[in-house]
Design a protein around this motif. Sequence first.
Motif, short mmCIF file in Angstrom:
data_model
loop_
_atom_site.label_atom_id
_atom_site.label_comp_id
_atom_site.label_asym_id
_atom_site.label_seq_id
_atom_site.Cartn_x
_atom_site.Cartn_y
_atom_site.Cartn_z
N ILE A 155 18.60 70.36 84.15
CA ILE A 155 20.01 69.89 84.55
C ILE A 155 20.36 68.91 83.37
CG2 ILE A 155 19.17 68.52 86.22
CD1 ILE A 155 22.31 69.24 87.52
N ARG A 156 21.44 68.93 83.00
CA ARG A 156 22.10 67.81 82.01
C ARG A 156 23.36 67.67 82.64
NH1 ARG A 156 19.78 66.65 77.17
NH2 ARG A 156 17.93 68.00 76.68
N ALA A 157 23.60 66.52 83.09
CA ALA A 157 24.58 66.04 83.83
C ALA A 157 25.12 64.57 83.42
CB ALA A 157 24.71 65.86 85.25
N GLY A 158 26.03 64.41 82.48
CA GLY A 158 26.35 63.10 81.75
C GLY A 158 25.18 62.87 80.90
N GLU A 159 24.45 61.77 81.25
CA GLU A 159 23.44 61.09 80.62
C GLU A 159 22.07 61.50 81.49
OE1 GLU A 159 23.25 59.20 77.71
OE2 GLU A 159 25.15 59.92 77.69
N PHE A 160 22.25 62.03 82.57
CA PHE A 160 21.25 62.46 83.58
C PHE A 160 20.51 63.84 83.03
CE2 PHE A 160 19.64 64.95 87.22
CZ PHE A 160 18.52 64.05 87.65
N VAL A 161 19.18 63.74 82.90
CA VAL A 161 18.53 64.86 82.68
C VAL A 161 17.07 65.09 83.46
CG1 VAL A 161 17.29 66.33 80.89
CG2 VAL A 161 19.22 64.81 79.99
#
Length: 170
Positions: A155-161
């Motif tokens: 998952i890539r959500a904004g800066e979160f991976v």
Amino acid sequence: AFDARFTGDWKYCSNEGVIEVMNQGTPITVEYSINDGEKWEIVDENGGVVELWSNGVMEISGDVFQLVLRKSTSGVIPNIFTLHPAYPNPFNPVTSLRYDLPEQTQVTLTIYDLMGREVTQLINTTQEAGYKSVQWNATDMHGKPVSAGVYLCQIRAGEFVQTRKMVLLK
């Protein structure tokens, strides 16, 4: 005749459970009773959600399919980004992927093989904050079944991976 039970032959679930339904195609009438003050929801293989509360009756149809029964989180926003472990894992032929979004953001959810090659992209859109889920039916981007083995869900959500491992058994 039909057989409907929680995966693992459970008779109940505390927060979430997968219900496998094997049926001859005739509609099934399900009666349910939910404790006062609680809300539950059933998520079908296409991501459709039916909310359950109090007492009621619902009709479901199909030959063989899985439903996710979980406590409803509508109106609640998670505190942190999270990609939960796939369930079931190992799986065959479908697994559920849950993730939490504390804010509206662009989300991509991609399945890779162990060589790092993209198998399919399940989500590529901006989503509102909340508790989300999607199912992967072990097919590639062309809709063809993939072989048994280990796959990675990222998952890539904004800066979160975040990446999780899944095992497809056939």
